[in-house]
Design a protein around this motif. Structure first.
Motif, PDB file in Angstrom:
ATOM      1  N   ALA A   1     -34.806 -10.447 -11.071  1.00 49.27           N
ATOM      2  CA  ALA A   1     -33.811 -11.338 -10.485  1.00 49.27           C
ATOM      3  C   ALA A   1     -32.462 -10.627 -10.377  1.00 49.27           C
ATOM      4  O   ALA A   1     -32.034  -9.938 -11.294  1.00 49.27           O
ATOM      5  CB  ALA A   1     -33.673 -12.600 -11.319  1.00 49.27           C
ATOM      6  N   ARG A   2     -31.798 -10.802  -9.242  1.00 47.14           N
ATOM      7  CA  ARG A   2     -30.477 -10.228  -9.042  1.00 47.14           C
ATOM      8  C   ARG A   2     -29.426 -11.156  -9.646  1.00 47.14           C
ATOM      9  O   ARG A   2     -29.544 -12.371  -9.568  1.00 47.14           O
ATOM     10  CB  ARG A   2     -30.215 -10.042  -7.553  1.00 47.14           C
ATOM     11  N   THR A   3     -28.391 -10.561 -10.249  1.00 46.96           N
ATOM     12  CA  THR A   3     -27.306 -11.347 -10.827  1.00 46.96           C
ATOM     13  C   THR A   3     -26.057 -11.196  -9.971  1.00 46.96           C
ATOM     14  O   THR A   3     -25.623 -10.078  -9.680  1.00 46.96           O
ATOM     15  CB  THR A   3     -27.007 -10.896 -12.266  1.00 46.96           C
ATOM     16  N   LEU A   4     -25.481 -12.328  -9.567  1.00 40.21           N
ATOM     17  CA  LEU A   4     -24.227 -12.356  -8.820  1.00 40.21           C
ATOM     18  C   LEU A   4     -23.136 -12.887  -9.740  1.00 40.21           C
ATOM     19  O   LEU A   4     -23.320 -13.901 -10.408  1.00 40.21           O
ATOM     20  CB  LEU A   4     -24.347 -13.253  -7.585  1.00 40.21           C
ATOM     21  N   THR A   5     -21.999 -12.203  -9.766  1.00 38.96           N
ATOM     22  CA  THR A   5     -20.912 -12.592 -10.657  1.00 38.96           C
ATOM     23  C   THR A   5     -19.855 -13.367  -9.884  1.00 38.96           C
ATOM     24  O   THR A   5     -19.427 -12.956  -8.800  1.00 38.96           O
ATOM     25  CB  THR A   5     -20.271 -11.355 -11.313  1.00 38.96           C
ATOM     26  N   VAL A   6     -19.409 -14.486 -10.464  1.00 41.07           N
ATOM     27  CA  VAL A   6     -18.340 -15.308  -9.876  1.00 41.07           C
ATOM     28  C   VAL A   6     -17.128 -15.240 -10.791  1.00 41.07           C
ATOM     29  O   VAL A   6     -17.229 -15.513 -11.995  1.00 41.07           O
ATOM     30  CB  VAL A   6     -18.796 -16.763  -9.691  1.00 41.07           C
ATOM     31  N   SER A   7     -15.989 -14.881 -10.231  1.00 40.29           N
ATOM     32  CA  SER A   7     -14.751 -14.826 -11.011  1.00 40.29           C
ATOM     33  C   SER A   7     -13.570 -14.854 -10.059  1.00 40.29           C
ATOM     34  O   SER A   7     -13.574 -14.161  -9.034  1.00 40.29           O
ATOM     35  CB  SER A   7     -14.697 -13.556 -11.863  1.00 40.29           C
ATOM     36  N   ALA A   8     -12.560 -15.641 -10.400  1.00 45.38           N
ATOM     37  CA  ALA A   8     -11.360 -15.698  -9.574  1.00 45.38           C
ATOM     38  C   ALA A   8     -10.486 -14.472  -9.782  1.00 45.38           C
ATOM     39  O   ALA A   8      -9.634 -14.169  -8.941  1.00 45.38           O
ATOM     40  CB  ALA A   8     -10.575 -16.961  -9.892  1.00 45.38           C
ATOM     41  N   GLN A   9     -10.672 -13.740 -10.884  1.00 47.99           N
ATOM     42  CA  GLN A   9      -9.813 -12.597 -11.185  1.00 47.99           C
ATOM     43  C   GLN A   9     -10.514 -11.245 -11.075  1.00 47.99           C
ATOM     44  O   GLN A   9      -9.897 -10.236 -10.783  1.00 47.99           O
ATOM     45  CB  GLN A   9      -9.246 -12.718 -12.610  1.00 47.99           C
ATOM     46  N   GLN A  10     -11.809 -11.191 -11.309  1.00 50.39           N
ATOM     47  CA  GLN A  10     -12.498  -9.908 -11.402  1.00 50.39           C
ATOM     48  C   GLN A  10     -12.691  -9.273 -10.033  1.00 50.39           C
ATOM     49  O   GLN A  10     -13.287  -9.888  -9.134  1.00 50.39           O
ATOM     50  CB  GLN A  10     -13.847 -10.107 -12.084  1.00 50.39           C
ATOM     51  N   PRO A  11     -12.214  -8.056  -9.825  1.00 51.64           N
ATOM     52  CA  PRO A  11     -12.399  -7.388  -8.531  1.00 51.64           C
ATOM     53  C   PRO A  11     -13.882  -7.201  -8.210  1.00 51.64           C
ATOM     54  O   PRO A  11     -14.684  -6.862  -9.085  1.00 51.64           O
ATOM     55  CB  PRO A  11     -11.711  -6.027  -8.734  1.00 51.64           C
ATOM     56  N   GLY A  12     -14.241  -7.471  -6.970  1.00 51.41           N
ATOM     57  CA  GLY A  12     -15.615  -7.302  -6.539  1.00 51.41           C
ATOM     58  C   GLY A  12     -16.508  -8.493  -6.796  1.00 51.41           C
ATOM     59  O   GLY A  12     -17.633  -8.538  -6.307  1.00 51.41           O
ATOM     60  N   ALA A  13     -16.028  -9.473  -7.567  1.00 53.32           N
ATOM     61  CA  ALA A  13     -16.822 -10.671  -7.844  1.00 53.32           C
ATOM     62  C   ALA A  13     -16.594 -11.701  -6.738  1.00 53.32           C
ATOM     63  O   ALA A  13     -15.620 -11.635  -5.980  1.00 53.32           O
ATOM     64  CB  ALA A  13     -16.440 -11.262  -9.195  1.00 53.32           C
ATOM     65  N   PHE A  14     -17.488 -12.674  -6.650  1.00 48.00           N
ATOM     66  CA  PHE A  14     -17.315 -13.761  -5.695  1.00 48.00           C
ATOM     67  C   PHE A  14     -16.224 -14.701  -6.215  1.00 48.00           C
ATOM     68  O   PHE A  14     -16.243 -15.085  -7.387  1.00 48.00           O
ATOM     69  CB  PHE A  14     -18.624 -14.520  -5.501  1.00 48.00           C
TER      70      PHE A  14
END
Length: 559
Positions: A2-15
């Motif tokens: 399974a692929r992991t997608l990261t969500v974050s308002a601050q982290q560069p490159g995250a959704f």
């Protein structure tokens, strides 16, 4: 994987939002959400996804101003883990025709239900808490299991089960609801066991409209209405429940209702083991399974030190569970272990047994075994490794994550070693955040594992103990050959034991010596030699010929 997608308002490159991640996520993906408040209403149709808080309880999905449920699932398979979900006058979570798993989430709603599960859905909820809403949980024409869940302080009914729904509600707490604790109607057939229902504005459990629940070993107390009420046309079973401090009668059975009522064996005394804490302690333990697993461990050849260490760990965990059940303080315990030693010494087998022992003790929920190596954890570019490692770790939650040759992750591991270091650093944090939900076992050569532990300053402290797996003696290797041969319906001819003992006594035991693997390899060579010998007989071999391995076969196999 399974692929992991990261969500974050601050982290560069995250959704930046969960919705953005949902738009590109493929089936099977894990959406890992960094701490924060996400003002979104999430909709999923026919999706197979996991939405998980990076740190449980730190992620809020707030749909209060969106005029929609916080999370809505139609069809598909969805897992929600560690989230706080808020909505206005809509359910915090709504599921229709969906396989929904909720693990450790908190739900809040306004003039609506915390969770509304309808239209043939299956709900598997563990550690779910509803702390605000008109209703707590509504299960409508659906099924599944609610385990160790809590509904507190809602303005109307705590749990509603209707339209033929048949969920199992166990080890759960319903408290301080404005109306009924559990309302069962329209031919519903739930199982309610070891639940704690109290502080309701009316009946603890109300059964109506041809319904037939099973209510077992539950504690219903301090309600303004009766403990349990059965309406006309209803049946079911009340078995071993404790009902006290309610309106009279404790169980009201209307004319035309015919439930079976069995009194509890011990009606007085201390509070029964019921409610969201009922999953702790002896209730969950399977002593028969534990005894069988320990017998399986004892049946392994050799490894006296390892067996003693595992028994010591299990004894300690058992006593901790007894202390917890008795209301005594129990310190936090790590289930993570280090296995050192040469290949073929039983490390994987012992790790599997250990995981099943933790399940039988009630320490881990499923005891599943996930074996990985460097290639399963290390990615090809910056940031990829953390995603892969997190995904593998989350798949192992509830069981054992076994990392073979773990030392290859350290910086001394060769090409792309820095990505291996990223895997180690990610593991250290995950092991601490989820120490009660998984057992991580790292394995490898003794010397190299020392270097591995030096790769991160916090790594060694994450492990409870190191178990050293010694090489098998020549005598033990002969026993292994004999056991494998017997399991495959072969016999060792007279004198072959002595030949095997001489062979294992004189072969080099260097770094590449495989212990039990050498025994299996030799046995396979003897089988091939036997095949050639039998083909040369000039006649059809007898049954004894086919079963018997001889000294001649050993000599041919060892060349």
């Amino acid at each position: 994987m399974a692929r992991t997608l990261t969500v974050s308002a601050q982290q560069p490159g995250a959704f930046p939002s969960i919705t953005d991640a949902l738009e590109v996520a493929q089936d099977g993906a894990v959406i890992s959400i960094e701490p924060g408040v996400y003002a979104e209403a999430l909709r999923m149709s026919g999706r197979r996804l996991t939405l998980a808080a990076r740190e449980p309880g730190t992620v809020t999905v707030d749909a209060t101003g969106h005029g929609a449920p916080g999370i809505s699932c139609t069809g598909g398979e969805v897992t929600l883990s560690g989230l706080v979900v808020s909505a206005g006058d809509y359910p915090a979570v709504h599921a229709a025709r969906c396989e929904l798993r909720i693990d450790g989430c908190e739900l809040r709603a306004g003039y609506a239900a915390g969770a509304n599960v309808t239209d043939g859905s299956r709900l598997q909820a563990t550690g779910l808490r509803v702390t605000k809403g008109q209703y707590g949980i509504v299960v409508d024409d659906s099924g599944g299991t609610l385990d160790q869940c809590e509904v507190r302080g809602v303005s109307d009914d705590g749990i509603i089960v209707r339209l033929g729904a048949d969920p199992t509600i166990r080890n759960s707490t319903v408290a301080d609801c404005g109306y009924r604790g559990v309302y069962v109607y329209q031919a519903a057939r739930p199982v309610i066991e070891r639940c704690d229902i109290s502080g309701t504005g009316d009946a603890g459990v109300s059964v109506a409209s041809q319904s037939a629940p099973t209510i077992a070993e539950s504690w219903i107390h301090d309600t303004r209405g009766v403990g349990i009420a059965f309406g006309r046309g209803c049946t079911g079973l009340v078995d071993g429940c404790r009902i006290e401090q309610t309106a009279a009668p404790a169980i009201r059975i209307d004319e035309g209702a015919a439930p079976v009522v069995r009194e509890p064996a011990e009606p007085a005394g201390a509070a029964p083991v019921a409610g969201a804490k009922a999953g702790d302690g002896a209730v969950r333990q399977d002593t028969e399974k534990m005894d069988a697993l320990l017998a399986e461990l004892d049946s392994m050849i050799g490894l006296p030190g390892v067996k003693a260490e595992v028994r010591s760990l299990i004894d300690e965990l058992q006593v901790n569970e007894w202390r917890r059940d008795a209301g005594l303080a129990v310190g936090s315990a790590s289930h993570h272990l280090i296995f050192t030693g040469a290949p073929g010494t039983g490390k994987t087998t012992v790790a599997r047994i250990y995981g099943q022992l933790l399940k039988a003790l009630g320490v881990l929920p499923n005891g599943q075994f996930r074996e990985v190596a460097r290639r399963d954890l290390v990615g090809q570019y910056i940031g990829h490794t953390a995603e892969k490692t997190t995904s593998v770790f989350e798949e192992a939650l509830g069981g054992v994550l076994f990392i073979d040759e773990a030392y290859t992750l350290s910086r001394a591991g060769g090409a792309n070693a820095d990505f291996g270091q990223e895997a180690i650093d990610t593991l250290v944090k995950l092991m601490e955040d989820h120490r009660d939900r998984v057992a991580v076992i790292v394995a490898g050569y003794t010397h190299e594992m020392s270097d591995f532990l030096d790769a991160n300053s916090g790594l060694a402290s994450r492990f409870a103990k190191t178990l050293e797996f010694e090489n098998y003696s020549p005598e033990q290797l002969v026993m292994i050959v004999s056991r494998i041969a017997g399991n495959d319906d072969y016999l060792l001819a007279d004198g072959l034991d002595d030949g095997l003992l001489e062979w294992f006594g004189q072969i080099d035991r260097d770094r590449n010596f495989g212990n039990a693997r050498e025994a299996r390899k030799l046995l396979e060579g003897m089988r091939k030699a036997q095949s050639g010998r039998l083909r040369a007989l000039g006649r059809r071999p007898t049954r004894d010929d086919l079963r018997t391995l001889t000294l001649e076969d050993l000599l041919a196999a060892t060349g």
